[in-house]
Design an enzyme around this catalytic site. Sequence first.
Site, PDB file in Angstrom:
ATOM      1  N   TYR A   1     -82.053-100.958  44.788  1.00 40.28           N
ATOM      2  CA  TYR A   1     -81.363-101.903  44.291  1.00 40.28           C
ATOM      3  C   TYR A   1     -80.480-102.684  45.162  1.00 40.28           C
ATOM      4  CZ  TYR A   1     -77.759-104.202  41.305  1.00 40.28           C
ATOM      5  OH  TYR A   1     -77.152-105.277  40.746  1.00 40.28           O
TER       6      TYR A   1
ATOM      7  N   SER B   1     -76.887-112.391  42.072  1.00 37.40           N
ATOM      8  CA  SER B   1     -77.287-111.175  42.847  1.00 37.40           C
ATOM      9  C   SER B   1     -76.028-110.286  42.574  1.00 37.40           C
ATOM     10  CB  SER B   1     -76.832-111.802  44.339  1.00 37.40           C
ATOM     11  OG  SER B   1     -76.947-110.654  45.285  1.00 37.40           O
TER      12      SER B   1
ATOM     13  N   SER C   1     -80.998-111.618  26.857  1.00 38.81           N
ATOM     14  CA  SER C   1     -80.891-110.456  25.842  1.00 38.81           C
ATOM     15  C   SER C   1     -79.900-109.473  25.915  1.00 38.81           C
ATOM     16  CB  SER C   1     -82.183-109.552  25.616  1.00 38.81           C
ATOM     17  OG  SER C   1     -82.528-108.907  26.742  1.00 38.81           O
TER      18      SER C   1
ATOM     19  N   LYS D   1     -81.094-106.712  46.241  1.00 33.12           N
ATOM     20  CA  LYS D   1     -80.071-107.767  46.015  1.00 33.12           C
ATOM     21  C   LYS D   1     -79.974-108.535  47.755  1.00 33.12           C
ATOM     22  CE  LYS D   1     -79.286-107.769  41.824  1.00 33.12           C
ATOM     23  NZ  LYS D   1     -79.475-109.043  40.828  1.00 33.12           N
TER      24      LYS D   1
END
Length: 271
Positions: free
Chosen positions: A146, A132, A12, A150
């Site tokens: 975050y 990633s 999206s 990852k």
Amino acid sequence: MAARICLVTGASSGIGHATALELLRAGHVVYGAARRVERMEAVRAAGGHVLETDVTSEADAERAVRTILGERGRVDVLVNNAGAGLHGAIEDVPVERARRLFEVNLFGAARLTQLVLPGMRERRSGRIVNVSSIAGRFSLPMVAWYHASKHALEAFSDALRQEVRPFGVEVVVVEPGLVRTEFEREAARELRAFSGGGAYRRLAEAMARRSEGLATVRMSDPAGVARTIRRAVEAPRPRLRYPTGHLARPLLAFAALTPDRLFDRLVTRIG
Ligand SMILES: NC(=O)c1ccc[n+]([C@@H]2O[C@H](COP(=O)([O-])OP(=O)(O)OC[C@H]3O[C@@H](n4cnc5c(N)ncnc54)[C@H](OP(=O)(O)O)[C@@H]3O)[C@@H](O)[C@H]2O)c1
């Protein structure tokens, strides 16, 4: 090249949206998945299919894969792109928020992987592309969760690749650098909300200003990352990792070559 049946999450916005359109242009069958279906009209208009999906929902993930299997009989390519960020000092960010981040960035990708693997193994063919980040290869303060998500996705991808290669399934990691999307939108606000008033306020404010300054910094267009993802999808023998986008390669090289203590000093310089 034969058309592949592709499931792209996070279609999206940003990189996922551009990837869905790029794969459609290349003649593949594309199912775009995200929560905001109204933001996937362009995917539909380009001949793609839209699945309202929250990747953290077991029922949504199962329904998405079941729909594709029902309509096409197989999923050839899964692009695990849906992702979110989280900013603030480790001491200040509630662990519950971090858990929610991992639900999207790691467990959502993991669950979809589990759902598509049986068919890929049976056909001895398939490809899982995990989006990633260069953030999965080094860490910066105020973005711990975050980075952790990852790094986890990188480790997950390495082990997955080792497990499924004997069954003819390829696993590829794409590592974008700085890409202009909606990704940074909440960064400065979160930094100030979580850490703007406490012990970490100076660093939080410096990072918030840096994030706001990104508006004027050169960043890649998501379409460029989408072209890289298309290469990762189509290459007969894909590379294991695709760094892509602005500063991806230099920052990875800098992080790899800089001794840890020096790296720490450089990235915590305030101002
Ligand atoms: N932009 C960068 O500089 C950069 C750099 C390195 C890596 N990346 C990675 O690239 C990927 C895409 O990010 P972007 O930059 O394109 O950001 P973005 O514009 O914010 O797009 C994020 C996408 O993830 C989807 N998403 C988030 N939570 C979801 C959920 N629970 N279920 C389903 N979809 C969800 C969003 O869709 P809905 O909200 O509609 O569900 C949206 O489509 C992420 O994995 C990000 O970590 C980005």
